[in-house]
Design an enzyme around this catalytic site. Structure first.
Site, short mmCIF file in Angstrom:
data_model
loop_
_atom_site.label_atom_id
_atom_site.label_comp_id
_atom_site.label_asym_id
_atom_site.label_seq_id
_atom_site.Cartn_x
_atom_site.Cartn_y
_atom_site.Cartn_z
N GLY A 315 0.83 -1.20 0.00
CA GLY A 315 0.00 0.00 0.00
C GLY A 315 0.86 1.25 0.00
O GLY A 315 1.96 1.26 -0.56
N GLU A 316 0.34 2.31 0.60
CA GLU A 316 1.03 3.61 0.72
C GLU A 316 1.14 4.35 -0.62
O GLU A 316 1.53 5.50 -0.65
CB GLU A 316 2.44 3.46 1.31
CG GLU A 316 2.48 2.88 2.70
CD GLU A 316 3.90 2.78 3.26
OE1 GLU A 316 4.85 3.29 2.61
OE2 GLU A 316 4.07 2.19 4.34
#
EC number: 2.4.2.21
Length: 352
Positions: A315-316
């Site tokens: 993610g991120e």
């Protein structure tokens, strides 16, 4: 902001510009269509921006950060406090997305849209709707007004970046429990069985994984989200980070700027935005196929094919930052390769 009018005003791609780009692509010193998806990307960029010679020099990943009330049900291997810690760490420059964007020549914009903590670090934008959503197996995750506010935060973020000259946006998030909310949203919108949508997220034991599946089923059964009303789905079983990201996808279509999906959570938000207005799909560039099992269901529903398959699930916005470099190569090849006239050779002719 009148969100409804903005969404209704979304238009499709500029086909005239895309035809001009195709003509140039066919005149570059290469076999016709030999750059495959890279050629499709350039045409899409032109169709979005209206520019025959598109630029993606100014890139930013928007990271929506929020907590989720559903973590009370032990659906994550991480404590809720990790959301606030990682949100702050984005400003210290050593998280995964910091490294990826640094080497992709991109910036990040971190937005606190619902972290259950006071986030006062310089550089983090405070758009907190409230300190985390409600526990969705006890009732709706948020009110409809809060869901609309989340969309508005994303739309405004894109507008502000566009005004600053940003011409390619990536989408990222941080929020413990958000693979659970994303699974619920995507399961409802795709019709995929919960058992096939839910993954291990940040890492779960077999027992915890079974619990996560059951929690998603209970949340959907209790709240009865209306599949035909994406905002109802968002408000009942979504998260503030998903709302903000869905707003980013809507904003990209409204303000005509290309936007890149990251992983599973980002894809759930993209799907939500496309369900609100199908024309949004034209502005979306996929990045990688997430290791989360539900990702393939979302991509199938969106009729999009990921560029990369690296079994990532961080993610991120890390997958989006990786894809930035592929988009760069697509543009560089289009702008910098010579034409048949330059090379003084006969152009390739299509086979009949």
């Amino acid at each position: 902001m009148n969100i409804e009018n903005l969404i209704k005003g979304i238009n499709g791609l500029d086909n005239k510009v895309m035809s001009k780009i195709q003509k140039r692509l066919d005149n570059l010193t290469k076999p016709l269509g030999s750059l495959g998806t890279l050629e499709d990307i350039v045409k899409q960029l032109g169709g979005i921006t209206g520019e025959v010679y598109p630029s993606v020099k100014n890139k930013t990943v928007i990271i929506m950060c929020a907590d989720n009330g559903i973590v009370e049900e032990n659906v994550s291997s991480c404590p809720k406090s990790v959301t606030a810690s990682v949100t702050r760490n984005f400003m210290k420059g050593f998280t995964g997305i910091n490294v990826f964007t640094r080497h992709a020549g991109a910036d990040i914009e971190v937005i606190d849209i619902g972290v259950d903590a006071d986030i006062n670090e310089e550089g983090i934008i405070n758009k907190k709707i409230r300190r985390g959503t409600s526990n969705m197996i006890k009732g709706a995750a948020m009110t409809r007004d809060e869901a609309l506010k989340g969309l508005e935060v994303g739309i405004e973020a894109v507008k502000e970046l566009k005004d600053k000259g940003v011409n390619l946006i990536g989408t990222g998030e941080m929020g413990v429990g958000n693979t659970t909310t994303s699974s619920a949203v995507a399961s409802v919108l795709t019709g995929c069985p919960v058992d096939e949508m839910v993954g291990i997220g940040s890492g779960l034991t077999k027992e915890a994984f079974r619990n996560k599946i059951q929690i998603v089923k209970e949340a959907i059964a209790l709240n009865k989200p209306n599949k035909e009303d994406p905002i109802d789905v968002l408000s009942k079983v979504g998260g503030f980070d998903i709302a903000g990201l869905a707003g980013c996808f809507l904003g990209a279509a409204i303000y005509r700027i290309p936007i890149v999906i990251d992983g599973f959570i980002s894809a759930s938000a993209a799907l939500l935005a496309v369900k609100i207005n199908p024309l949004v799909k034209n502005f979306i560039i996929p990045s990688h196929g997430s290791a989360e099992p539900g990702s393939k269901w979302i991509m199938k529903e969106l009729d999009l094919e990921p560029m990369l398959n690296l079994k990532m699930r961080l993610g991120e916005g890390t997958g989006a930052a990786l894809a930035f470099q592929i988009v760069d190569m697509a543009v560089f090849s289009y702008l910098e390769m010579g034409t048949f006239e330059n090379a003084e050779i006969e152009p390739y002719k299509p086979l009949k």
